[in-house]
Design an enzyme around this catalytic site. Structure first.
Site, mmCIF file in Angstrom:
data_model
loop_
_atom_site.group_PDB
_atom_site.id
_atom_site.type_symbol
_atom_site.label_atom_id
_atom_site.label_comp_id
_atom_site.label_asym_id
_atom_site.label_seq_id
_atom_site.Cartn_x
_atom_site.Cartn_y
_atom_site.Cartn_z
ATOM 1 N N TYR A 174 -8.292 -13.687 4.332
ATOM 2 C CA TYR A 174 -7.003 -13.470 4.733
ATOM 3 C C TYR A 174 -7.111 -12.919 6.194
ATOM 4 C CZ TYR A 174 -8.885 -8.749 3.437
ATOM 5 O OH TYR A 174 -9.562 -7.621 3.544
ATOM 6 N N CYS A 183 -8.133 5.206 1.082
ATOM 7 C CA CYS A 183 -8.868 5.056 2.333
ATOM 8 C C CYS A 183 -8.321 5.852 3.393
ATOM 9 C CB CYS A 183 -9.042 3.609 2.950
ATOM 10 S SG CYS A 183 -9.507 2.456 1.883
ATOM 11 N N HIS A 225 -17.038 9.928 -0.468
ATOM 12 C CA HIS A 225 -16.178 9.281 -1.394
ATOM 13 C C HIS A 225 -14.748 8.635 -0.503
ATOM 14 C CE1 HIS A 225 -18.869 11.027 -4.137
ATOM 15 N NE2 HIS A 225 -18.552 10.024 -5.025
ATOM 16 N N ASP A 271 0.939 -1.247 0.017
ATOM 17 C CA ASP A 271 0.107 0.095 -0.011
ATOM 18 C C ASP A 271 0.657 1.351 0.061
ATOM 19 O OD1 ASP A 271 -2.027 -1.712 0.507
ATOM 20 O OD2 ASP A 271 -2.879 -0.619 1.786
ATOM 21 N N ASN A 311 -17.358 12.314 3.104
ATOM 22 C CA ASN A 311 -17.228 13.667 2.263
ATOM 23 C C ASN A 311 -17.161 14.713 3.435
ATOM 24 O OD1 ASN A 311 -17.024 12.432 -0.253
ATOM 25 N ND2 ASN A 311 -19.096 13.349 -0.995
ATOM 26 N N GLU A 355 -3.912 0.292 -2.258
ATOM 27 C CA GLU A 355 -3.299 -0.595 -2.657
ATOM 28 C C GLU A 355 -2.625 -0.498 -3.979
ATOM 29 O OE1 GLU A 355 -7.348 -2.097 -0.665
ATOM 30 O OE2 GLU A 355 -6.628 -0.459 -2.174
#
Length: 226
Positions: free
Chosen positions: A87, A53, A144, A28, A100, A182
């Protein structure tokens, strides 16, 4: 490498964090949210390509009223089931709300997402210093920018990118609010390999660090405090 990573983070530079081969096996982009710029958001979406994120320390998330998305979604009967994440069998997803900031337009532009991340960092800083800002009056949801809640015990209990990035922030003594994304492979459609991520870091003068090194440093620090 841990000191180089911490110094880069402090300066507002990207750090590339690889988790573990037996976990997501992903690298990342990570950058402090209080210094992120629209240009950084552009780099994330073009050179990383994954989901952008913002990770938040659990103590701040509590004071800000950021819940786990899985808890909110339980009433819809489509929340994740325990053990569903391939995972991470022991813990649920770190996803919280998608937000937002109120001063954004659509919320999706590079300018808007940087603004939202900057203001999230402001709230985290106040929360971690014992203060409180009115989160609900400044942010809209859905939005978003995906927010992520770090595990309360950080790497002692969960070793995802959320915890790795927030731990790195704690080691560096900066506001524990980190924006991550990522790295994906344009050719395979999968996560970018560790080798290719390391090559990208070298070509672009960025620090690359593995989750194992962050965990080892974290555990060494704790043992010395006992």
């Amino acid at each position: 490498m841990i000191q180089k990573a911490v110094e880069a983070l402090k300066k507002g530079e990207f750090v590339l964090i690889y988790d573990f081969a037996d976990r997501e096996g992903e690298t990342d982009f990570a950058i402090r949210s209080d210094m992120i710029t629209p240009e950084d958001i552009r780099s994330m979406r073009k050179d990383a390509g994954g989901l952008i994120c913002t990770a938040v320390h659990s103590d701040a998330a509590d004071k800000m009223g950021l819940p786990f998305a899985s808890e909110v979604l339980k009433m819809t009967h489509i929340a994740e089931k325990e053990g569903d994440i391939p995972y991470d069998k022991k813990n649920h997803s770190s996803f919280s709300l998608w937000v937002n900031h109120k001063d954004t337009f659509t919320g999706i532009t590079d300018i808007d997402r940087a603004l939202t991340a900057n203001h999230l960092a402001d709230h985290v800083k106040h929360a971690m210093n014992g203060g409180a800002l009115d989160f609900a009056s400044e942010f809209r949801t859905p939005g978003h920018m995906a927010t992520l809640r770090a595990n309360k015990k950080l790497l002692d209990e969960r070793r995802g990118q959320t915890e790795l990035s927030i731990t790195l922030a704690e080691i560096g003594g900066i506001t524990p609010c980190i924006t991550i994304c990522e790295m994906l492979d344009d050719n395979t459609g999968r996560a970018l390999s560790k080798e290719d991520a390391e090559k990208y870091a070298e070509e672009n003068g960025l620090v690359f660090i593995g989750g194992k090194e962050i965990v080892e440093y974290w555990e060494k620090q704790k043992s010395q405090q006992v």
